[in-house]
Scaffold this motif. Sequence first.
Motif, PDB file in Angstrom:
ATOM      1  N   HIS A   1      30.361  43.253  46.720  1.00 38.86           N
ATOM      2  CA  HIS A   1      31.866  42.808  46.230  1.00 38.86           C
ATOM      3  C   HIS A   1      32.236  43.610  45.090  1.00 38.86           C
ATOM      4  O   HIS A   1      31.281  43.798  44.096  1.00 38.86           O
ATOM      5  CB  HIS A   1      31.828  41.463  46.037  1.00 38.86           C
ATOM      6  CG  HIS A   1      33.252  41.196  45.161  1.00 38.86           C
ATOM      7  ND1 HIS A   1      34.415  41.532  45.715  1.00 38.86           N
ATOM      8  CD2 HIS A   1      33.337  40.456  43.954  1.00 38.86           C
ATOM      9  CE1 HIS A   1      35.458  41.000  44.778  1.00 38.86           C
ATOM     10  NE2 HIS A   1      34.902  40.717  43.818  1.00 38.86           N
ATOM     11  N   SER A   2      33.068  44.424  44.935  1.00 38.88           N
ATOM     12  CA  SER A   2      33.675  45.305  43.792  1.00 38.88           C
ATOM     13  C   SER A   2      35.077  44.866  43.874  1.00 38.88           C
ATOM     14  O   SER A   2      35.625  44.533  44.881  1.00 38.88           O
ATOM     15  CB  SER A   2      33.179  46.529  43.685  1.00 38.88           C
ATOM     16  OG  SER A   2      33.622  47.420  45.102  1.00 38.88           O
ATOM     17  N   ARG A   3      35.789  45.399  42.632  1.00 41.16           N
ATOM     18  CA  ARG A   3      37.384  45.364  42.953  1.00 41.16           C
ATOM     19  C   ARG A   3      37.810  46.001  43.876  1.00 41.16           C
ATOM     20  O   ARG A   3      38.812  45.338  44.479  1.00 41.16           O
ATOM     21  CB  ARG A   3      37.912  45.737  41.537  1.00 41.16           C
ATOM     22  CG  ARG A   3      37.544  44.886  40.184  1.00 41.16           C
ATOM     23  CD  ARG A   3      38.041  45.582  38.808  1.00 41.16           C
ATOM     24  NE  ARG A   3      37.112  46.702  38.683  1.00 41.16           N
ATOM     25  CZ  ARG A   3      37.164  47.202  37.458  1.00 41.16           C
ATOM     26  NH1 ARG A   3      38.247  46.885  36.673  1.00 41.16           N
ATOM     27  NH2 ARG A   3      36.322  48.278  37.229  1.00 41.16           N
ATOM     28  N   ARG A   4      37.396  46.901  44.348  1.00 41.16           N
ATOM     29  CA  ARG A   4      38.009  47.745  45.638  1.00 41.16           C
ATOM     30  C   ARG A   4      36.796  48.163  46.543  1.00 41.16           C
ATOM     31  O   ARG A   4      35.641  48.564  45.620  1.00 41.16           O
ATOM     32  CB  ARG A   4      38.702  48.807  45.191  1.00 41.16           C
ATOM     33  CG  ARG A   4      38.377  49.719  44.344  1.00 41.16           C
ATOM     34  CD  ARG A   4      39.510  50.556  43.697  1.00 41.16           C
ATOM     35  NE  ARG A   4      40.262  50.100  42.795  1.00 41.16           N
ATOM     36  CZ  ARG A   4      39.978  49.800  41.704  1.00 41.16           C
ATOM     37  NH1 ARG A   4      38.891  50.194  41.029  1.00 41.16           N
ATOM     38  NH2 ARG A   4      40.970  49.156  40.904  1.00 41.16           N
TER      39      ARG A   4
ATOM     40  N   ARG B   1      34.411  51.012  48.085  1.00 35.47           N
ATOM     41  CA  ARG B   1      33.820  52.147  47.831  1.00 35.47           C
ATOM     42  C   ARG B   1      33.697  52.989  49.342  1.00 35.47           C
ATOM     43  O   ARG B   1      32.818  52.590  49.966  1.00 35.47           O
ATOM     44  CB  ARG B   1      32.374  52.300  47.264  1.00 35.47           C
ATOM     45  CG  ARG B   1      32.619  51.933  45.840  1.00 35.47           C
ATOM     46  CD  ARG B   1      31.430  52.031  45.073  1.00 35.47           C
ATOM     47  NE  ARG B   1      30.973  53.353  44.897  1.00 35.47           N
ATOM     48  CZ  ARG B   1      30.107  53.840  44.115  1.00 35.47           C
ATOM     49  NH1 ARG B   1      29.333  53.153  43.275  1.00 35.47           N
ATOM     50  NH2 ARG B   1      29.769  55.348  44.123  1.00 35.47           N
ATOM     51  N   ASN B   2      34.749  53.848  49.750  1.00 30.67           N
ATOM     52  CA  ASN B   2      34.862  54.330  50.878  1.00 30.67           C
ATOM     53  C   ASN B   2      33.313  54.999  51.199  1.00 30.67           C
ATOM     54  O   ASN B   2      33.349  55.422  52.458  1.00 30.67           O
ATOM     55  CB  ASN B   2      36.032  55.163  51.129  1.00 30.67           C
ATOM     56  CG  ASN B   2      37.279  54.283  51.114  1.00 30.67           C
ATOM     57  OD1 ASN B   2      37.359  53.062  51.581  1.00 30.67           O
ATOM     58  ND2 ASN B   2      38.331  54.814  50.595  1.00 30.67           N
TER      59      ASN B   2
ATOM     60  N   TRP C   1      31.835  45.661  52.602  1.00 31.05           N
ATOM     61  CA  TRP C   1      32.518  45.013  51.263  1.00 31.05           C
ATOM     62  C   TRP C   1      32.934  43.894  51.594  1.00 31.05           C
ATOM     63  O   TRP C   1      33.767  43.472  52.776  1.00 31.05           O
ATOM     64  CB  TRP C   1      33.684  46.019  51.135  1.00 31.05           C
ATOM     65  CG  TRP C   1      34.482  45.809  49.892  1.00 31.05           C
ATOM     66  CD1 TRP C   1      34.182  45.866  48.635  1.00 31.05           C
ATOM     67  CD2 TRP C   1      35.960  45.157  50.097  1.00 31.05           C
ATOM     68  NE1 TRP C   1      35.341  45.377  47.893  1.00 31.05           N
ATOM     69  CE2 TRP C   1      36.268  44.695  48.739  1.00 31.05           C
ATOM     70  CE3 TRP C   1      36.891  44.682  51.088  1.00 31.05           C
ATOM     71  CZ2 TRP C   1      37.650  44.299  48.226  1.00 31.05           C
ATOM     72  CZ3 TRP C   1      37.994  44.198  50.750  1.00 31.05           C
ATOM     73  CH2 TRP C   1      38.273  44.003  49.379  1.00 31.05           C
TER      74      TRP C   1
ATOM     75  N   ALA D   1      35.837  40.784  49.851  1.00 35.47           N
ATOM     76  CA  ALA D   1      36.892  40.668  49.194  1.00 35.47           C
ATOM     77  C   ALA D   1      36.577  39.882  47.927  1.00 35.47           C
ATOM     78  O   ALA D   1      37.246  39.932  46.870  1.00 35.47           O
ATOM     79  CB  ALA D   1      37.914  40.243  49.702  1.00 35.47           C
TER      80      ALA D   1
END
Length: 313
Positions: free
Chosen positions: A171-174, A176-177, A183, A185
């Motif tokens: 989990h991170s703020r957005r 990482r493609n 990922w 939310a």
Amino acid sequence: MSATVLVLVETIGEYLPMLENAGFELIVATTPSARQAAIETHGATIDAVLTRGPLGLTAHEIDALPKLQIITVIGAGYERVDLPAARARGIVVTNGAGVNASAVADHAMALLLAVVRDIPRADASVRRGEWSKVMRPSLAGKRLGILGLGAVGMAIARRASLGFGMPVGYHSRRPRNEAEYTWFADARSLAQSSDVLMIATPGGEGTRQLVDAGVIEALGPQGLLVNVARGSVVDTVALVGALGNGHLAGAGLDVFDDEPNVPESLKALPNVVLTPHVAGLSPDAVKATVELVTQNLLAHFSGRPVLTPVPLG
């Protein structure tokens, strides 16, 4: 290079000659009393401060340093540096994001293995002359959730995925493609899908008690938690309660709310491995960190952009 640097960090003494050889004059003040005395006595001459996230630099201290131009922070976190006060004075702030990522990731995996395999108690039993064999789980194949996929999180993910065959989510703020991991939310959904929750996110108000009672409950009674980030990210009261009543299987902690003070309630638990905020300390990592500090200072006082600026908004 004619500039005076106030050094507040207590773990880099062996490498301070790197700064001196670059031409900087150092004032070393690594205890609270020495820090206060140095600012009171030499405040008018200090051009730069070298600190670390938990030590920080307050607005009051910044006000007491009229010549201060730059604050350099060892490591990624800068949560106790008063950024609004620095911004108001036009003071540059730098950090060392990523420099000690390998050392921190190594330590995170060491803590995890120590908890899973119960290494401290096994070691203690042998030293007592016992030969007590206890069956412990394997780490291979367990689902790993990483809270914060920065340089440290990525280093942990590679070790876990390639070395132990662990499916990795984060989990991170957005998203990482470029990352091949899954990922989530929010922290709770990540914990719910993990056997191990590894915390590698920055500290500060934005992540305070991000791992709360609900996240710990979602991790479950067989779950394990490892924190190599900041103690403030975890609700310590909820963590102690879960570890004590069987709602969480174990934890490995390198960071705490009020270092160096560790709650007696944590020390008393048999299913916790504790280390004194040493994850980022290795000769290679510390040397590289001081090298980066030196380069940032040289760049700033030569009129060039610093290498690792902290955004001040």
